[in-house]
Design a protein around this motif. Structure first.
Motif, mmCIF file in Angstrom:
data_model
loop_
_atom_site.group_PDB
_atom_site.id
_atom_site.type_symbol
_atom_site.label_atom_id
_atom_site.label_comp_id
_atom_site.label_asym_id
_atom_site.label_seq_id
_atom_site.Cartn_x
_atom_site.Cartn_y
_atom_site.Cartn_z
ATOM 1 N N LYS A 282 0.828 -1.219 0.000
ATOM 2 C CA LYS A 282 0.000 0.000 0.000
ATOM 3 C C LYS A 282 0.862 1.269 0.000
ATOM 4 O O LYS A 282 1.773 1.421 0.830
ATOM 5 N N ASP A 283 0.558 2.153 -0.942
ATOM 6 C CA ASP A 283 1.181 3.487 -1.048
ATOM 7 C C ASP A 283 2.694 3.460 -1.259
ATOM 8 O O ASP A 283 3.362 4.480 -1.058
ATOM 9 N N LEU A 284 3.235 2.293 -1.621
ATOM 10 C CA LEU A 284 4.685 2.249 -1.862
ATOM 11 C C LEU A 284 4.973 1.940 -3.339
ATOM 12 O O LEU A 284 5.767 2.625 -3.979
ATOM 13 N N ASN A 285 4.313 0.895 -3.861
ATOM 14 C CA ASN A 285 4.606 0.471 -5.242
ATOM 15 C C ASN A 285 3.336 0.032 -5.960
ATOM 16 O O ASN A 285 3.396 -0.797 -6.858
ATOM 17 N N ASP A 286 2.185 0.545 -5.531
ATOM 18 C CA ASP A 286 0.906 0.027 -6.036
ATOM 19 C C ASP A 286 0.163 1.009 -6.947
ATOM 20 O O ASP A 286 -1.015 0.840 -7.218
ATOM 21 N N ARG A 287 0.849 2.052 -7.454
ATOM 22 C CA ARG A 287 0.169 3.024 -8.327
ATOM 23 C C ARG A 287 0.057 2.469 -9.747
ATOM 24 O O ARG A 287 0.850 1.606 -10.143
ATOM 25 N N TYR A 318 4.459 -2.300 6.819
ATOM 26 C CA TYR A 318 3.761 -2.189 5.532
ATOM 27 C C TYR A 318 2.329 -2.707 5.652
ATOM 28 O O TYR A 318 2.001 -3.477 6.537
ATOM 29 N N PRO A 321 -2.509 -3.327 -0.036
ATOM 30 C CA PRO A 321 -3.365 -2.324 -0.691
ATOM 31 C C PRO A 321 -4.837 -2.745 -0.660
ATOM 32 O O PRO A 321 -5.142 -3.925 -0.503
ATOM 33 N N LYS A 325 -7.269 -1.031 -5.547
ATOM 34 C CA LYS A 325 -5.900 -0.704 -5.986
ATOM 35 C C LYS A 325 -5.274 -1.921 -6.693
ATOM 36 O O LYS A 325 -4.613 -1.788 -7.731
#
Ligand code: SF4
Length: 361
Positions: A282-287, A318, A321, A325
């Motif tokens: 989540k919010d690290l590499n999930d865009r 961590y 997500p 997402k």
């Protein structure tokens, strides 16, 4: 007694027997020959121990061979100390085992049901030196490597446990995704694979065995120079250098670019591919942008992307997500030609899922 060649299987010391499970088929044949015994015994023994999974010595073995084996070879297996089960449905349960070796060190391995068969997730080390920030095992540090007989022993002990429980499903797939970086212990993993692959024993197909690495380049180079032919999986997790440095500190010594350069030379037969694992955090590499970068990076490889939503463990910072997402990440990947699949997490209730194993249970 004449000693066998050290490089092959170590010497035989009557006070300290050689483990049967550390002998490849060729080792065993050679050992019997060198002791003026019928090398055909190797085929009889592999069939008895690995195919039939029977205890004791096979009755159709010559007395002189039985005597030699009794005096010099140990058939002792590691012990299952603890088993834990998570139920998905009546016939479908993931099982985690705590396995103990002769020096009382322990590792975990996990049995995962899949379409009427099992996949066994094997450990290759007690703990791990790589300190990946998303991984419970990485918090323990490395205690020691497992020997090839301890790796093979995990499979046989699990099989015996299944038979004791009255289950007769086959373990058809093996993945080195338990504790340890398998390529940091390449020789033992390679020997264990040769035992798994032997047509006289378990006869597991090369496409049914996968070795997963965080990107240990010296081990990849050794593998490339060897004859080992099983599947490779690389934990990729981010295309961004500083994020990958954070997730896999090994990336600082052996950056992803160097690994991918080497993988351009990786020999792949028809219908074979390299699996690239991508842990979604989540919010690290999930865009969505991360998904585009991943697909573009792998566009020239014969690749399969395996998406793994993060499994929390005690003390982890961590998070997994949200489902939307994960779905939008998958949707972006589906616009590209590289196939991607989402790994359904099994076993997180008992810390048996990816990155959650420990020797401290
Ligand atoms: S993810 Fe694999 S290589 Fe990284 S610390 Fe965990 S067991 Fe070791």
């Amino acid at each position: 007694m004449k000693l066998v060649r050290k490089h092959a299987i170590g010497h035989i010391d009557p006070m300290n027997k050689t483990s049967f499970y550390g002998l490849s088929y060729n080792d065993l044949e050679l050992l019997l020959k060198e002791h003026q015994l019928n090398p055909y015994g190797a085929r009889v023994l592999f069939n008895w121990v690995y195919k039939k999974r029977r205890a004791g010595l096979p009755p159709n073995l010559a007395q002189v061979t039985k005597k030699f084996l009794n005096e010099n070879i140990s058939f002792e297996l590691p012990h299952v100390l603890k088993d834990q089960k998570v139920i998905q449905n009546h016939q479908n349960s993931t099982q985690k085992f705590l396995i103990s070796f002769g020096d009382s060190r322990t590792v975990e391995c996990v049995l995962i049901p899949f379409q009427g068969k099992y996949t066994l997730c094997l450990s290759s080390q007690v703990g791990c030196a790589m300190k990946c920030s998303f991984c419970y095992t990485g918090t323990q540090g490395l205690s020691r490597n497992l020997s090839s007989e301890e790796i093979v022993g995990q499979l046989l002990s699990t099989y015996h446990w299944l038979e004791d429980q009255g289950h007769n499903l086959r373990i058809s797939n093996l993945v080195f995704m338990g504790q340890g970086e398998p390529l940091h212990n390449f020789e033992a993993v390679q020997k264990a694979c040769s035992i798994f692959l032997s047509q006289y024993g378990l006869s597991i197909g090369k496409e049914k065995i996968s070795i997963s690495t965080a990107g240990y380049l010296p081990g990849l180079k050794k593998w490339l120079a060897s004859s080992l032919d099983v599947n490779l999986a690389l934990s990729l997790h981010s295309t961004n250098r500083s994020i990958r440095d954070e997730l896999i500190p090994l990336n600082k010594a052996y950056p992803l670019e160097d690994i991918l350069e080497l993988l351009k030379k990786w020999p792949l037969g028809p219908k074979r591919f390299i699996t690239f694992e991508y842990l979604l955090i989540k919010d690290l590499n999930d865009r969505e942008e991360d998904a585009h970068l991943l697909a573009e990076l792998l566009s020239n490889y014969s690749a399969l992307i395996n998406l793994i939503p993060f499994n929390p463990f005690p003390g982890s910072t961590y998070e997994r997500p949200e489902e939307e997402k994960i779905e939008s990440f998958q949707r972006v990947l589906s616009e590209y030609s590289t196939p991607a699949m989402l790994r359904k997490t099994k076993g997180e209730d008992i810390l048996a899922a990816c990155g959650q194993l420990s020797s401290l249970a």
